[in-house]
Scaffold this active site. Structure first.
Site, PDB file in Angstrom:
ATOM      1  N   HIS A 374      97.743   9.082 -90.900  1.00  0.00           N
ATOM      2  CA  HIS A 374      96.367   9.058 -90.979  1.00  0.00           C
ATOM      3  C   HIS A 374      95.496   9.006 -92.187  1.00  0.00           C
ATOM      4  CE1 HIS A 374      97.432  11.467 -87.067  1.00  0.00           C
ATOM      5  NE2 HIS A 374      97.774  10.204 -87.147  1.00  0.00           N
ATOM      6  N   ARG A 481      89.354   1.182 -84.391  1.00  0.00           N
ATOM      7  CA  ARG A 481      90.165   2.298 -83.909  1.00  0.00           C
ATOM      8  C   ARG A 481      89.417   3.472 -83.540  1.00  0.00           C
ATOM      9  NH1 ARG A 481      93.557  -0.263 -88.212  1.00  0.00           N
ATOM     10  NH2 ARG A 481      95.766  -0.581 -87.056  1.00  0.00           N
ATOM     11  N   ARG A 517      88.297  -0.633 -79.376  1.00  0.00           N
ATOM     12  CA  ARG A 517      89.492  -0.294 -78.662  1.00  0.00           C
ATOM     13  C   ARG A 517      89.580   1.287 -78.245  1.00  0.00           C
ATOM     14  NH1 ARG A 517      95.294  -0.387 -81.713  1.00  0.00           N
ATOM     15  NH2 ARG A 517      94.578   1.770 -82.601  1.00  0.00           N
ATOM     16  N   ASP A 640     102.841  -2.571 -83.432  1.00  0.00           N
ATOM     17  CA  ASP A 640     103.599  -1.902 -82.255  1.00  0.00           C
ATOM     18  C   ASP A 640     104.704  -3.100 -81.640  1.00  0.00           C
ATOM     19  OD1 ASP A 640     103.168   0.806 -82.017  1.00  0.00           O
ATOM     20  OD2 ASP A 640     100.907   0.309 -81.883  1.00  0.00           O
ATOM     21  N   ARG A 650     108.313   1.970 -86.506  1.00  0.00           N
ATOM     22  CA  ARG A 650     107.375   1.343 -87.642  1.00  0.00           C
ATOM     23  C   ARG A 650     107.209   2.315 -88.786  1.00  0.00           C
ATOM     24  NH1 ARG A 650     101.468   1.048 -84.661  1.00  0.00           N
ATOM     25  NH2 ARG A 650     100.583   1.316 -86.757  1.00  0.00           N
ATOM     26  N   CYS A 687      95.744  -8.276 -84.606  1.00  0.00           N
ATOM     27  CA  CYS A 687      94.949  -7.192 -85.643  1.00  0.00           C
ATOM     28  C   CYS A 687      95.968  -6.456 -86.312  1.00  0.00           C
ATOM     29  CB  CYS A 687      94.114  -6.597 -84.779  1.00  0.00           C
ATOM     30  SG  CYS A 687      94.699  -5.704 -83.549  1.00  0.00           S
TER      31      CYS A 687
HETATM   32  C1  PEP Z   1      99.135  -2.582 -84.037  1.00  0.00           C
HETATM   33  O1  PEP Z   1      99.783  -1.841 -83.386  1.00  0.00           O
HETATM   34  O2  PEP Z   1      99.536  -3.679 -84.215  1.00  0.00           O
HETATM   35  C2  PEP Z   1      97.743  -2.333 -84.172  1.00  0.00           C
HETATM   36  C3  PEP Z   1      96.934  -3.021 -84.938  1.00  0.00           C
HETATM   37  O3  PEP Z   1      97.459  -0.924 -83.720  1.00  0.00           O
HETATM   38  P1  PEP Z   1      97.694   0.412 -84.278  1.00  0.00           P
HETATM   39  O4  PEP Z   1      98.495  -0.034 -85.765  1.00  0.00           O
HETATM   40  O5  PEP Z   1      96.491   1.298 -84.504  1.00  0.00           O
HETATM   41  O6  PEP Z   1      98.691   0.900 -83.647  1.00  0.00           O
HETATM   42 MG    MG Z   2      99.221  -0.373 -81.963  1.00  0.00          MG
END
Ligand code: PEP
Ligand code: MG
Length: 762
Positions: A374, A481, A517, A640, A650, A687
Site C-alpha cells: 500500500h 482505486r 472501481r 491479477d 504477484r 490498467c
Molecule cells: C490489476 O489487477 O491489474 C489491477 C489494475 O488492479 P490492482 O492492481 O489494483 O489489483
Molecule cells: Mg486487480
C-alpha cells in the site's frame, strides 16, 4: 586451587570489574591505538589468558589484527585473513562464539607464523556484532588446555559489545592504511525491488529511530535486573491488552503477529539470556541489545524464510522493550526532518508516509514491502522514488548516512563513494531532462505514425493524485482505486466521507471521465480496522466483488456515494474480480435498485451511467461473448490476470519474476480479449502495470489495445513510444511472431529488436 577453578572464579568475579576498567580506558584522552592496546591487556588479564587479540573487518572482507596482548606486536595491522579463513574467519562468517580446548585439532585451524600463535592450545573467540552484522572478532588464547565456561563466553560477548560501539563510532578508521576502510562504514551496493520511479540522493532518516543506548555499563546490578523485570512485565501487559482489544485497537497489527510476540515474551530461554547479560554488568537496555544482536546474527543467516520472518517478531519485541526501558519515541520526529531525507523503514503503512513533509522527502526504502504494498501506491502518487524488499537495510544504515535510492532499477547505494555519487547525480540530471522532454509532449495528441489515436489514461485513488492528471496530459482517470481511501483511513470511511471524495475528484476534473472501481479489498489489500478472515489462500479467497455481493450493505453504501457524487454528470463504475456473468448481473441489479432509491428520495441522477468489469480472473476469457452483451466497457487488470494465469503470486519475487508478461501464453490471452472487445465495439482499456511500460505498451497496441491506463509518470514515456509507432506494421509483426512462436518462454528480445530497428523510443 585447581587451575580450571581459578580460571572460573577469576572470570566470574571479573566481568563487572573488567567493564569498569574498559570504561575508564575508553574515556582516556589517548590515541585509538593506545586505547585498544590497553583494552586487550585488561581483557587478557581479566580472563586469565595469555593472549587477547582484536581483529576488525575491513571493507575488502579481510579481518585485520588491530591489537594484541601476547602475540607478536609486529603482526598488528599486518596480519590479515579472509572471512571464513581459519578460526577467526569462521567466527566472522558464522557470527557465533567458538570455544576450543584444543584449537589445533579443529578442522578450520590455520595459523599465521608471524603472530607466533602456534604455541597456544586453547582458544575462545566471539564475534563483535552490531545490528546482527559482524564488525570484527575478539579472541583470547591460553597455552594450556582449558575449557572456557559459559560465563566466560558470556563475559567475552559483553566485552565485544563494548568494542562494537568503538568500531561503529568510526574511531578506528584512522588506524587502517591509506586506501583501506573498516567494514562498518564501507560503501554498500544493495538490491531491492523497484517500487516507485525516480532517483533520490540524500541522508538516512530511520522511520523507527533506533533506541540510543546512552549507558552500557551498569552502576547497580540489582537495580538493572529490577528495571528489566519491570519493563518486561509492562511490555507483556501491553501485548495482552492489544490482543484483547483485537481489531478495535486500530494499531494495524494482526493477532497472529501479536501472539507470536507474546510467545517470545514468555520464552524461558530468551528471558534467561537477558538476565544473564544483565548479570555480566550491562544495563538492562544494553542487555536487550546484546541478546537481540546474537539472535539477529543467527536468524539472518538462516536459510529458512519462516525463521527469518520470526526475526521480525523478535525485533519487534526487543524494540518494545527498549522503548519501555528508555522512554524514547517510536516514530521519527517529523518536525525536524532534514532536507534531502531518505526514509528507511522495515515496513510502513500508507498513512505514515503522508505524514512526512513531501518537500524534504527524497526517497523511501523498505525492508519489507514490494511494488504492490500500500505504501508503494502512495509513494508513486507522491512521486517519491522508492525501493522495497531490501534485505536487512534497517540494520545496515546509521541515521544520517549518505544514501541513494534508484526507484527505476531497485538499486540502493549506501555510503556511496564520490564517483558513484557523481554517476547517480548525473543520472538524476538526465532523468530530469527527459522528464522535461515528456512535459513538452503534454499537449501533443497521442496519435501513432499511421494516424491511430491511443488514449492514455491515468490510474489514481487519492486526492493527491489529481494534479498529475493535467500535468501528465492524461485523457481521463481510467482506474480510480476506491480502496485506497479505505486503506489509509484509521476507521471505516462512512458513506458521506466516500461521497465527499468522489465528488471532489469529479469536481476537480470537469472535462475528463473518471472510472471508479468499487472496493477491491481482501487478498493483499487488507484494511487494518476490518476483521481479517483467516484464509489459507487469500489471493483466491473472499475479496473484491465477492465481499461486495455477500455484504451488499457495504456495496450499497459505496454505490449510493457514487450515484450522489455523479449527480448531473456521466458516472462510470467498474467491478473488480468478476469471475462469472451472474456476479455482474447481480451487481448491476444492486446499482439499479440504488438508482430507484435515489430517484424516490428526489436526488438528481447521473446523466449517463456506464457499468463495466475488470478482466482479471481467467474464467472471464471463456465467457467474453456473454460479457460483451452485458457490459458498457472492460478494463484488463493485467496484474491479477498474470498472477492467476501463471499461478504465480504477484507479490512473491521468487515466482513473479519467473514469468514474463511478454510470453506467448499471456500475449495470446491479451489478444483474445482485444479481438472480442473490438469485434463487439466495446471500449477496452488495460490498467495493470504493463500498460505503463513502453515495450509492453507497444505490444499491447499491436494486439489491438487503444486505451491504456497507467501511473502519471508512465504517460510521457508511453506517449513518446506511441508517436514513433506504425500500428499496422507492429500488428503484423507481433501477430506473426505470436503465431509462429513455438515453446519459447518470452518474446521480449524479438519485440525489443523490433522497436530498435524501427526507431521506437523505449
Ligand atoms: C490489476 O489487477 O491489474 C489491477 C489494475 O488492479 P490492482 O492492481 O489494483 O489489483
Ligand atoms: Mg486487480
Amino acid at each position: 586451587m585447581p587451575e580450571q577453578e581459578r580460571h572460573n572464579r577469576a572470570a566470574l568475579g571479573g566481568p563487572r570489574l573488567l567493564l569498569r576498567r574498559l570504561r575508564e580506558a575508553m574515556a582516556e584522552p589517548v590515541s585509538a591505538q593506545a586505547r585498544l592496546d590497553k583494552i586487550v591487556v585488561h581483557i587478557a588479564s581479566n580472563m586469565v589468558a595469555e593472549v587477547c587479540s582484536l581483529y576488525v573487518l575491513r571493507s575488502d572482507g579481510r579481518l585485520e589484527l588491530f591489537a594484541t596482548e601476547g602475540l607478536n606486536r609486529e603482526a598488528v595491522h599486518l596480519t590479515t585473513m579472509r572471512s571464513g579463513e581459519g578460526l577467526v574467519g569462521l567466527i566472522a562468517e558464522t557470527a557465533e562464539p567458538l570455544a576450543l580446548s584444543d584449537a589445533q585439532a579443529h578442522p578450520a585451524f590455520s595459523y599465521k607464523p608471524e603472530t607466533g600463535e602456534e604455541i597456544y592450545l586453547s582458544f575462545l573467540g566471539v564475534p563483535v556484532l552490531r545490528g546482527g552484522n559482524t564488525l570484527g572478532v575478539l579472541v583470547v588464547q591460553n597455552r594450556a588446555r582449558r575449557t572456557y565456561s559459559e560465563e566466560e563466553i558470556e563475559a567475552m560477548q559483553t566485552t565485544a559489545m563494548l568494542l562494537a560501539e568503538m568500531v561503529a563510532s568510526g574511531e578506528l578508521q584512522s588506524m587502517v592504511r591509506p586506501g583501506e576502510q573498516i567494514a562498518v562504514r564501507r560503501p554498500l551496493a544493495l538490491e531491492g525491488t523497484a517500487i516507485a520511479e525516480g532517483i533520490g540522493l540524500g541522508h538516512v532518516v530511520l522511520h523507527e529511530p533506533r533506541v540510543v543506548i546512552k549507558q552500557i555499563i551498569a552502576e547497580d546490578l540489582v537495580r538493572e535486573e529490577r528495571r528489566l523485570n519491570e519493563s518486561l512485565a509492562a511490555v507483556r501487559e501491553n501485548i495482552e491488552r492489544l490482543i484483547e482489544l483485537g481489531d478495535d485497537a486500530g494499531a494495524g497489527e494482526h493477532r497472529d503477529v501479536l501472539e507470536t510476540i507474546r510467545m517470545f515474551a514468555n520464552d524461558r530461554g530468551w528471558l534467561r539470556r537477558l538476565t544473564e547479560a544483565v548479570r555480566t554488568g550491562l544495563t538492562a537496555e544494553a542487555a536487550v541489545e546484546r541478546v537481540q544482536n546474537d539472535a539477529r546474527a543467527k536468524l539472518q543467516r538462516s536459510t529458512d524464510p519462516y525463521m527469518r520472518e520470526r526475526l521480525h517478531d523478535l525485533d519487534d519485541l526487543a524494540n518494545r522493550l527498549l522503548h519501555q526501558l528508555t522512554g524514547q519515541s517510536f516514530i521519527a520526529e517529523h518536525d525536524d526532518l532534514p532536507d534531502n531525507a531518505i526514509v528507511v523503514a522495515r515496513s510502513m503503512g500508507p498513512a505514515a508516509l503522508l505524514e512526512y513533509d513531501r518537500k524534504k522527502l527524497r526517497g523511501l526504502i523498505l525492508e519489507d514491502g514490494g511494488a504492490s504494498s500500500h505504501v508503494a501506491i502512495i509513494a508513486r502518487a507522491l512521486g517519491v522514488p522508492a525501493v522495497g524488499d531490501v534485505t536487512n537495510i534497517t540494520n545496515l544504515v546509521e541515521a544520517g548516512d549518505a544514501i541513494i535510492v534508484d526507484g527505476s532499477s531497485g538499486d540502493v547505494q549506501l555510503r556511496p563513494q564520490p564517483d558513484v555519487e557523481a554517476a547517480y547525480a548525473e543520472k538524476a540530471r538526465l532523468r530530469a531532462r527527459r522528464q522535461e522532454q515528456y512535459r513538452s509532449l503534454v499537449d501533443t495528441p497521442c496519435v501513432t505514425k499511421d494516424g491511430v489515436k491511443i488514449d492514455l489514461h491515468m490510474n489514481a485513488g487519492l486526492l493527491i493524485d489529481l494534479p498529475h492528471v493535467a500535468e501528465a496530459g492524461a485523457v481521463s482517470i481510467g482506474l480510480f482505486r476506491t480502496e485506497l481511501q479505505f486503506m489509509i483511513a484509521p476507521t471505516f470511511p462512512r458513506m458521506n466521507a466516500q461521497y465527499q471524495l468522489y465528488k471532489s475528484v469529479m469536481d476537480a476534473l470537469p472535462d475528463r471521465a473518471v472510472t471508479f472501481r468499487t472496493l477491491d479489498i481482501g487478498g493483499d489489500k487488507v484494511l487494518p480496522y476490518m476483521a481479517k478472515a483467516e484464509e489459507e489462500n487469500p489471493a483466491l479467497g473472499w475479496r473484491a466483488i465477492r465481499i461486495g455481493l455477500d455484504r451488499p450493505g457495504l456495496l450499497r453504501s459505496q454505490l449510493r456515494a457514487l450515484l450522489r457524487a455523479g449527480a448531473g454528470r456521466e458516472l462510470r463504475i467498474m467491478f473488480p474480480m468478476v469471475a462469472q456473468v451472474s456476479e455482474f448481473e447481480e451487481a448491476k441489479k444492486i446499482v439499479h435498485r440504488e438508482l430507484q432509491h435515489q430517484k424516490l428520495h428526489g436526488y438528481e441522477l447521473p446523466t449517463d451511467l456506464k457499468l463495466g468489469i475488470m478482466v482479471e480472473v481467467p474464467s472471464v476469457l471463456w465467457q467474453l461473448d456473454e460479457f460483451m452483451q452485458r457490459v458498457d466497457f472492460l478494463s484488463v487488470g493485467s496484474n491479477d490476470l498474470m498472477q492467476y494465469l501463471f499461478a504465480a503470486d504477484r507479490d512473491n519475487k521468487r515466482v513473479a519474476s519467473r514469468f514474463d508478461p511478454l510470453s506467448p501464453g499471456m500475449l495470446r490471452a491479451l489478444r483474445s480479449i482485444a479481438r472480442k472487445a473490438n469485434d463487439a465495439a466495446k471500449p477496452l482499456t488495460l490498467c495493470g502495470e504493463i500498460g505503463g511500460r513502453p515495450l509492453e505498451a507497444m505490444t499491447l497496441v499491436a494486439l489491438g489495445y487503444r486505451g491504456l491506463s497507467m501511473s502519471a509518470s508512465s504517460i510521457g514515456p508511453v506517449k513518446a513510444m506511441a508517436l514513433g509507432l506504425d500500428t499496422g506494421d507492429a500488428a503484423r509483426f507481433v501477430n506473426d511472431l505470436l503465431d509462429s512462436s513455438n515453446g519459447c518462454e518470452t518474446l521480449r528480445p524479438q519485440l525489443h529488436d523490433y522497436a530498435e530497428r524501427n526507431g521506437i523510443l523505449l
